[in-house]
Design an enzyme around this catalytic site. Sequence first.
Site, mmCIF file in Angstrom:
data_model
loop_
_atom_site.group_PDB
_atom_site.id
_atom_site.type_symbol
_atom_site.label_atom_id
_atom_site.label_comp_id
_atom_site.label_asym_id
_atom_site.label_seq_id
_atom_site.Cartn_x
_atom_site.Cartn_y
_atom_site.Cartn_z
ATOM 1 N N CYS A 25 40.519 74.952 -54.296
ATOM 2 C CA CYS A 25 39.503 74.088 -53.648
ATOM 3 C C CYS A 25 39.950 73.664 -52.253
ATOM 4 O O CYS A 25 39.770 72.502 -51.857
ATOM 5 C CB CYS A 25 39.183 72.852 -54.493
ATOM 6 S SG CYS A 25 38.435 73.258 -56.057
ATOM 7 N N GLN A 44 46.876 63.313 -55.325
ATOM 8 C CA GLN A 44 48.114 64.035 -55.660
ATOM 9 C C GLN A 44 49.369 63.199 -55.404
ATOM 10 O O GLN A 44 50.480 63.736 -55.430
ATOM 11 C CB GLN A 44 48.201 65.345 -54.849
ATOM 12 C CG GLN A 44 47.112 66.351 -55.177
ATOM 13 C CD GLN A 44 47.212 66.932 -56.583
ATOM 14 O OE1 GLN A 44 48.194 66.739 -57.302
ATOM 15 N NE2 GLN A 44 46.176 67.650 -56.983
ATOM 16 N N ASP A 81 43.413 59.929 -49.449
ATOM 17 C CA ASP A 81 43.149 60.606 -50.709
ATOM 18 C C ASP A 81 44.486 60.720 -51.446
ATOM 19 O O ASP A 81 45.320 61.565 -51.110
ATOM 20 C CB ASP A 81 42.545 61.986 -50.421
ATOM 21 C CG ASP A 81 42.374 62.813 -51.691
ATOM 22 O OD1 ASP A 81 42.758 62.348 -52.772
ATOM 23 O OD2 ASP A 81 41.853 63.941 -51.577
ATOM 24 N N LYS A 129 44.708 62.821 -63.388
ATOM 25 C CA LYS A 129 45.902 63.429 -62.787
ATOM 26 C C LYS A 129 47.113 62.508 -62.940
ATOM 27 O O LYS A 129 48.196 62.813 -62.456
ATOM 28 C CB LYS A 129 45.660 63.716 -61.301
ATOM 29 C CG LYS A 129 44.639 64.831 -61.040
ATOM 30 C CD LYS A 129 44.583 65.135 -59.564
ATOM 31 C CE LYS A 129 43.333 65.874 -59.160
ATOM 32 N NZ LYS A 129 43.294 67.272 -59.584
ATOM 33 N N HIS A 149 41.397 68.919 -49.677
ATOM 34 C CA HIS A 149 40.674 69.442 -50.835
ATOM 35 C C HIS A 149 39.181 69.379 -50.500
ATOM 36 O O HIS A 149 38.749 68.498 -49.744
ATOM 37 C CB HIS A 149 40.991 68.536 -52.031
ATOM 38 C CG HIS A 149 40.453 68.999 -53.347
ATOM 39 N ND1 HIS A 149 39.159 68.762 -53.735
ATOM 40 C CD2 HIS A 149 41.032 69.673 -54.370
ATOM 41 C CE1 HIS A 149 38.964 69.261 -54.942
ATOM 42 N NE2 HIS A 149 40.090 69.820 -55.353
#
Length: 405
Positions: free
Chosen positions: A364, A203, A200, A226, A123
């Site tokens: 993104c 997600q 990261d 999220k 991202h």
Amino acid sequence: MHLNIENIRKDFPILTQEVYGKPLVYLDNAATTQKPLSVIRKIDEVYSTINANIHRGVHYLSQMATESHEEARKTVRQYIHAASSKEIIFTSGATESINLVASSFCRSQCKPGDEIILTTMEHHANIIPWQIQRDITGIELKVVPVTETGEIRLEDIEELISSKTKLISLAHVSNVLGTINPITEVIRLGHSYNIPVLIDAAQSVQHIHLDVQALDCDFLVFSSHKMYGPTGVGILYGKENWLDKLPPYQGGGEMIAHVTFAKTTFNELPFKFEAGTPDYVGSTALGEAIRYIEKLGLDNIRRYEEHLLHYATEKLLQIDGMQIIGTSKHKSSVISFLVGGIHPYDMGMLLDRLGIAVRTGHHCAQPLMDALGIEGTLRASFAFYNTKEEVDILVEGIKRVAKMF
Ligand code: 7TS
């Protein structure tokens, strides 16, 4: 345990809405998830009962608000199984968490010519902060390619590792492809060369059980919004010895021990990285969101979402001209796709009119789009409150729209 989706949906008031006279089918969960009533009520409760600035007041409300914020830190610590609450830094989101590490790490650990390894599927939040540092400190970025199925290969990472590599930073789950990257192996590989690894988890933290001690990652970041929590709050997990070593990111109140105009000494962890008034309302509500996830059970969530992913993949593939982008064996509940020659934006607009919220565009992740040779995709991303019936509505919607072209 099987999740009772019908009951779960009652916890999310927004889902009962109609848009354009059609029941809302919300399939944009990778962008942000909806919030259960317990989270919404917690925000109301903090403002209605204990609101006061934290850490600074001797008075009752300030102590209550401080306690609430620090309890939330403990809840996050336990959720990702960090060794200490000192390793949990509240930020404004995954984006700020990565900017913090990029800034503090590159300033203190890197010299011109040193290298950071990223992957093609990152991202922008895991690309631009490093580019900004590249322009300031003269580091170089090395980029791991993606395969045709949307995966990264360990040998490609190893090939990029050199004596100048200072850090590997990669997504656990791709927000476009849904690919679950083999982070355990990447972390092991990095450490075999003495290279720290940043994960990261924006997600993955809402779908997959994470244990930062078992993973042995050096840094891990994610966003509250999220994972069914409020917007404006994020987490940076960092191993204590790394956070001790890194200089502060921002200056201001709360992050100091003693200030004179000549010199300032900094507060201990985690406060060294939390300049200014933190979002103690948001952090408290994030704690509530974690309790909600834990009540359902991450394993149950994972099982149900996998079931939805397989059902949706199978159904979508029955549509003429359907191309699914990202076909890794290990996928999270994110499906990017294109249908015939139809522009994703046109398809997305028409699906919206049917009450179906999907995302369109480059998500993104423009470098990934370039590598795939496409401009963008449509993306359906599922949460535990989505149903097979909603998948059917999506599939029928796509068929109906495709006929119009
Ligand atoms: N990393 C990944 C893998 C993401 O998917 C996102 C946001 C971020 C970082 C940044 O998170 P933020 O909360 O700080 O903005 N992803 C998306 C998306 O896929 N659609 O909208 C936002």
